[in-house]
Design a protein around this motif. Sequence first.
Motif, PDB file in Angstrom:
ATOM      1  N   ALA A   4       0.820  -1.218   0.000  1.00  0.00           N
ATOM      2  CA  ALA A   4       0.000   0.000   0.000  1.00  0.00           C
ATOM      3  C   ALA A   4       0.850   1.263   0.000  1.00  0.00           C
ATOM      4  O   ALA A   4       0.410   2.313  -0.484  1.00  0.00           O
ATOM      5  N   GLN A  48      -4.402   5.155  -4.878  1.00  0.00           N
ATOM      6  CA  GLN A  48      -5.729   4.801  -4.382  1.00  0.00           C
ATOM      7  C   GLN A  48      -6.510   4.046  -5.457  1.00  0.00           C
ATOM      8  O   GLN A  48      -6.507   4.409  -6.629  1.00  0.00           O
ATOM      9  N   GLY A  49      -7.184   2.954  -5.025  1.00  0.00           N
ATOM     10  CA  GLY A  49      -8.024   2.190  -5.931  1.00  0.00           C
ATOM     11  C   GLY A  49      -7.316   1.069  -6.657  1.00  0.00           C
ATOM     12  O   GLY A  49      -7.969   0.295  -7.370  1.00  0.00           O
TER      13      GLY A  49
END
Length: 338
Positions: free
Chosen positions: A126, A131-132
Amino acid sequence: MARRSTVQHDPRIAGEPELSARLDTADFDAPPPRRPRRGGWSGGGGRWLVWTGRIILWALIVVVVVNGIRAPFERFTRQEVAAPNGAVQEQHGFPVERGMAFAAQFAGVYLNFNPDDATSRSSKLAAFLAQGMDPQMGWDGFGKLAAVAVQAYDLKASDANNAVVSVAFQSGPRRMLLSVPIYYSGDDAGERFVVSGRPAILPAPAPADLPQVAKPETDDAAAAELKPQLEGFFKDYADGDTAGLQRYVAAGKSLPSFGGALTFAELKEIVVPVGGATREIQAVVVWTVPNGDVPPTPDSTDPATAGGHLEQAYRLTVEKQGDKWFVADIRGAGRVAD
């Protein structure tokens, strides 16, 4: 019959100017009168200066125009910018070293997975993903992969914000590459990186073909003289006996030692080329490597105390002083002729 008069007439007659047979040299010394020059160009020096100035001015204009056209062309077409010490190397404005470091760190996480560590892996990934994006980056949670020797290999930037980094790694007996697309936000947006797409594993190039090199002409007599000196040198070089080591080191020189980290086992080979009192020689040395924390015991048959053997190649600078050879320098041998 008439007679000629006997009266002599003087050529100089009274009242007339006196004639003289002598020439006046002053007439020859006087310069002839100057005639006005016809067809000449008066005032030409000024015009030449004007034309010379015009030529210089036009030459300067041409230089400025050419440099003005060439400079932006070079900026757009160059692939790399040579960076001075401490500066950031760039391609098309993309920071090469930082981008490669980011991709290599990502690869160290991405290339190591197993089902028991899936949750930990996704949390580590991460830190590199936008994002996504898929938190496992395409892995379905099954199977195992382990990678070691992860190193940034190459970077190709398409512009100031996008690049693809090749990362070399080892998995089992195979050496491979991981291609990682990354995005750089730029100086005005925090100088941040993010993985911009799915990576791709590729085979690494095969090892290069190594051509043979000719062996140098050797001096067997000098090799025989050097062998006992080098055996004593390498023993003290391994043990860390500073006083003993200096007996084999050239005057004015000082060399560090292993301090007992290794044990000298054998001087397996020595190559001494023909030369003078100072020579560059090669030596293949066999070291005894400790087996864990247990010091190796020479000639032991017990695997717990015998230790391992490791061959190493060295290049030494030796000097002959009197009838003995001394070591002036030691370093890695590089390529050794077999």
